[in-house]
Design a protein around this motif. Structure first.
Motif, PDB file in Angstrom:
ATOM      1  N   ALA A  86      89.211  57.729  43.920  1.00 16.41           N
ATOM      2  CA  ALA A  86      89.288  59.093  44.432  1.00 16.41           C
ATOM      3  C   ALA A  86      87.937  59.795  44.318  1.00 16.41           C
ATOM      4  CB  ALA A  86      90.367  59.878  43.693  1.00 16.41           C
ATOM      5  N   ALA A  87      87.250  59.603  43.202  1.00 15.79           N
ATOM      6  CA  ALA A  87      85.942  60.219  43.011  1.00 15.79           C
ATOM      7  C   ALA A  87      84.930  59.668  44.011  1.00 15.79           C
ATOM      8  CB  ALA A  87      85.459  59.973  41.586  1.00 15.79           C
ATOM      9  N   ALA A  88      84.965  58.356  44.231  1.00 19.23           N
ATOM     10  CA  ALA A  88      84.036  57.730  45.172  1.00 19.23           C
ATOM     11  C   ALA A  88      84.275  58.232  46.593  1.00 19.23           C
ATOM     12  CB  ALA A  88      84.180  56.213  45.116  1.00 19.23           C
ATOM     13  N   MET A  89      85.544  58.385  46.973  1.00 20.00           N
ATOM     14  CA  MET A  89      85.860  58.877  48.314  1.00 20.00           C
ATOM     15  C   MET A  89      85.460  60.337  48.479  1.00 20.00           C
ATOM     16  SD  MET A  89      86.939  56.628  50.442  1.00 20.00           S
ATOM     17  CE  MET A  89      87.813  57.545  51.717  1.00 20.00           C
ATOM     18  N   ARG A  90      85.630  61.125  47.438  1.00 23.78           N
ATOM     19  CA  ARG A  90      85.217  62.530  47.528  1.00 23.78           C
ATOM     20  C   ARG A  90      83.710  62.640  47.724  1.00 23.78           C
ATOM     21  NH1 ARG A  90      89.358  63.503  43.665  1.00 23.78           N
ATOM     22  NH2 ARG A  90      87.895  63.121  41.949  1.00 23.78           N
ATOM     23  N   ASN A  91      82.971  61.753  47.078  1.00 28.95           N
ATOM     24  CA  ASN A  91      81.513  61.768  47.219  1.00 28.95           C
ATOM     25  C   ASN A  91      81.056  61.224  48.564  1.00 28.95           C
ATOM     26  OD1 ASN A  91      81.121  62.785  44.634  1.00 28.95           O
ATOM     27  ND2 ASN A  91      81.021  60.739  43.703  1.00 28.95           N
ATOM     28  N   ALA A  92      81.875  60.369  49.160  1.00 20.36           N
ATOM     29  CA  ALA A  92      81.465  59.681  50.385  1.00 20.36           C
ATOM     30  C   ALA A  92      81.928  60.377  51.649  1.00 20.36           C
ATOM     31  CB  ALA A  92      82.002  58.247  50.375  1.00 20.36           C
ATOM     32  N   ALA A  93      83.038  61.125  51.577  1.00 22.18           N
ATOM     33  CA  ALA A  93      83.616  61.687  52.792  1.00 22.18           C
ATOM     34  C   ALA A  93      84.237  63.038  52.514  1.00 22.18           C
ATOM     35  CB  ALA A  93      84.668  60.718  53.335  1.00 22.18           C
ATOM     36  N   SER A  94      84.686  63.677  53.576  1.00 19.11           N
ATOM     37  CA  SER A  94      85.349  64.970  53.427  1.00 19.11           C
ATOM     38  C   SER A  94      86.716  64.776  52.802  1.00 19.11           C
ATOM     39  CB  SER A  94      85.508  65.633  54.797  1.00 19.11           C
ATOM     40  OG  SER A  94      86.369  64.869  55.623  1.00 19.11           O
ATOM     41  N   SER A  95      87.271  65.840  52.228  1.00 20.52           N
ATOM     42  CA  SER A  95      88.563  65.746  51.557  1.00 20.52           C
ATOM     43  C   SER A  95      89.657  65.305  52.502  1.00 20.52           C
ATOM     44  CB  SER A  95      88.926  67.093  50.933  1.00 20.52           C
ATOM     45  OG  SER A  95      88.975  68.110  51.922  1.00 20.52           O
ATOM     46  N   SER A  96      89.524  65.619  53.796  1.00 20.02           N
ATOM     47  CA  SER A  96      90.554  65.251  54.763  1.00 20.02           C
ATOM     48  C   SER A  96      90.614  63.751  54.992  1.00 20.02           C
ATOM     49  CB  SER A  96      90.306  65.962  56.092  1.00 20.02           C
ATOM     50  OG  SER A  96      89.046  65.586  56.632  1.00 20.02           O
ATOM     51  N   ALA A  97      89.541  63.042  54.597  1.00 18.78           N
ATOM     52  CA  ALA A  97      89.485  61.604  54.843  1.00 18.78           C
ATOM     53  C   ALA A  97      90.022  60.789  53.675  1.00 18.78           C
ATOM     54  CB  ALA A  97      88.055  61.175  55.145  1.00 18.78           C
ATOM     55  N   ILE A  98      90.326  61.435  52.544  1.00 20.96           N
ATOM     56  CA  ILE A  98      90.814  60.701  51.383  1.00 20.96           C
ATOM     57  C   ILE A  98      92.232  60.197  51.664  1.00 20.96           C
ATOM     58  CG2 ILE A  98      91.418  60.850  48.937  1.00 20.96           C
ATOM     59  CD1 ILE A  98      89.250  62.934  48.620  1.00 20.96           C
ATOM     60  N   PRO A  99      92.463  58.897  51.571  1.00 23.19           N
ATOM     61  CA  PRO A  99      93.783  58.340  51.901  1.00 23.19           C
ATOM     62  C   PRO A  99      94.791  58.526  50.774  1.00 23.19           C
ATOM     63  CG  PRO A  99      92.364  56.598  51.145  1.00 23.19           C
ATOM     64  CD  PRO A  99      91.513  57.857  51.187  1.00 23.19           C
ATOM     65  N   GLU A 100      96.011  58.124  51.063  1.00 22.60           N
ATOM     66  CA  GLU A 100      97.016  58.044  50.010  1.00 22.60           C
ATOM     67  C   GLU A 100      96.591  56.921  49.057  1.00 22.60           C
ATOM     68  OE1 GLU A 100     101.085  57.720  51.483  1.00 22.60           O
ATOM     69  OE2 GLU A 100     100.346  58.340  53.443  1.00 22.60           O
ATOM     70  N   ILE A 101      96.976  57.037  47.794  1.00 24.39           N
ATOM     71  CA  ILE A 101      96.641  56.000  46.816  1.00 24.39           C
ATOM     72  C   ILE A 101      97.925  55.532  46.146  1.00 24.39           C
ATOM     73  CG2 ILE A 101      95.287  55.402  44.781  1.00 24.39           C
ATOM     74  CD1 ILE A 101      93.402  57.701  45.447  1.00 24.39           C
ATOM     75  N   ALA A 102      98.185  54.233  46.239  1.00 25.23           N
ATOM     76  CA  ALA A 102      99.356  53.631  45.594  1.00 25.23           C
ATOM     77  C   ALA A 102      98.879  52.880  44.361  1.00 25.23           C
ATOM     78  CB  ALA A 102     100.073  52.682  46.550  1.00 25.23           C
ATOM     79  N   VAL A 103      99.418  53.230  43.189  1.00 26.80           N
ATOM     80  CA  VAL A 103      98.950  52.668  41.925  1.00 26.80           C
ATOM     81  C   VAL A 103      99.956  51.661  41.380  1.00 26.80           C
ATOM     82  CG1 VAL A 103      98.189  53.190  39.587  1.00 26.80           C
ATOM     83  CG2 VAL A 103      97.790  54.846  41.420  1.00 26.80           C
ATOM     84  N   GLY A 104      99.442  50.520  40.892  1.00 30.42           N
ATOM     85  CA  GLY A 104     100.306  49.534  40.262  1.00 30.42           C
ATOM     86  C   GLY A 104      99.962  48.121  40.671  1.00 30.42           C
ATOM     87  N   GLU A 105     100.581  47.161  39.991  1.00 32.17           N
ATOM     88  CA  GLU A 105     100.406  45.767  40.366  1.00 32.17           C
ATOM     89  C   GLU A 105     100.919  45.561  41.787  1.00 32.17           C
ATOM     90  OE1 GLU A 105      98.846  43.378  38.663  1.00 32.17           O
ATOM     91  OE2 GLU A 105      98.360  44.861  37.126  1.00 32.17           O
ATOM     92  N   ALA A 106     100.559  44.433  42.384  1.00 33.32           N
ATOM     93  CA  ALA A 106     100.873  44.193  43.794  1.00 33.32           C
ATOM     94  C   ALA A 106     102.339  44.434  44.117  1.00 33.32           C
ATOM     95  CB  ALA A 106     100.477  42.763  44.165  1.00 33.32           C
ATOM     96  N   GLU A 107     103.243  43.935  43.264  1.00 34.20           N
ATOM     97  CA  GLU A 107     104.670  44.054  43.529  1.00 34.20           C
ATOM     98  C   GLU A 107     105.111  45.521  43.598  1.00 34.20           C
ATOM     99  OE1 GLU A 107     103.886  40.062  41.910  1.00 34.20           O
ATOM    100  OE2 GLU A 107     103.298  42.089  41.325  1.00 34.20           O
TER     101      GLU A 107
END
Length: 220
Positions: A86-107
């Motif tokens: 999230a921090a890297a995306m905020r530094n790289a792009a506008s807030s509107s470009a930050i995607p959804e983030i799904a946390v956890g092991e693959a399953e």
């Protein structure tokens, strides 16, 4: 409804990604994947990000999702990775470009993502093969891409071995872009190809690395 290749949308996403990723050094991977996702009008773009990995591909996929009106979801293994991403995306792009983030092991992270039509997996992730196997593909088919493919710790990798039993690989291609980009077109559940890769005459596509000047030509 078929997914029809749109050269205009692909071109716009490519150009915007080139401009947005000038400060990154990812050897054209971001630009190419962005153009592909946009050109195929992908509606659910999923990427499996690796801890401490480059962010350029994420920026490119966010641009593609915006162009198609689609959903962009990044899968990360833990809370530390979520914060870093999230921090890297905020530094790289506008807030509107930050995607959804799904946390956890693959399953866990892939469980709620149904209808994936564009999937990008970083092979530096130890669970990259599980992510591929667990992807719930759109009934119209999908495109899977493995970046950093030369770093896979799997001897003699084959798409058919990595995917869920019964999954149909229509076509695959390995591109010497970045640290290896392995791409496969996954067939639709109906048994017919709807991604514009199987029917009709094949054509050659030229991709020029904006930084090195190297030219890569592959058949679509």
């Amino acid at each position: 409804m078929k997914l029809i290749w749109s050269p205009e949308t692909a071109s716009k996403a490519y150009i915007e990604t080139v401009k947005s990723c000038e400060k990154f050094k990812e050897s054209g991977v971001a630009e190419l994947l962005s153009a592909m996702a946009a050109g195929w009008n992908a509606k659910l773009i999923v990427e499996a990000w690796s801890h401490d990995g480059p962010i350029a591909t994420s920026v490119g996929l966010a641009i593609a999702a915006r162009a198609t009106g689609g959903r962009h979801v990044c899968v990360v293994p833990d809370e530390r990775s979520r914060l870093e991403y999230a921090a890297a995306m905020r530094n790289a792009a506008s807030s509107s470009a930050i995607p959804e983030i799904a946390v956890g092991e693959a399953e866990t992270a892939m469980a709620g993502l149904v209808g994936v039509d564009f999937l990008v997996v970083d092979c530096k992730r130890r669970d990259f093969a599980r992510v591929l196997r667990l992807a719930k593909v759109c009934h119209r088919g999908a495109v899977f891409a493995c970046k950093n493919a030369w770093q896979r710790n799997v001897s003699g990798f084959r798409w058919q071995w990595a995917l869920e039993r019964g999954t149909r690989v229509v076509r695959s291609v390995f591109l010497p872009v970045g640290k290896g980009l392995d791409i496969a077109h996954i067939g639709s559940n109906s048994g017919t190809s709807t991604m514009g890769l199987k029917k009709g005459p094949s054509r050659w596509i030229k991709h020029v690395d904006q930084r090195s000047g190297e030219e890569h030509v592959f058949r679509k």
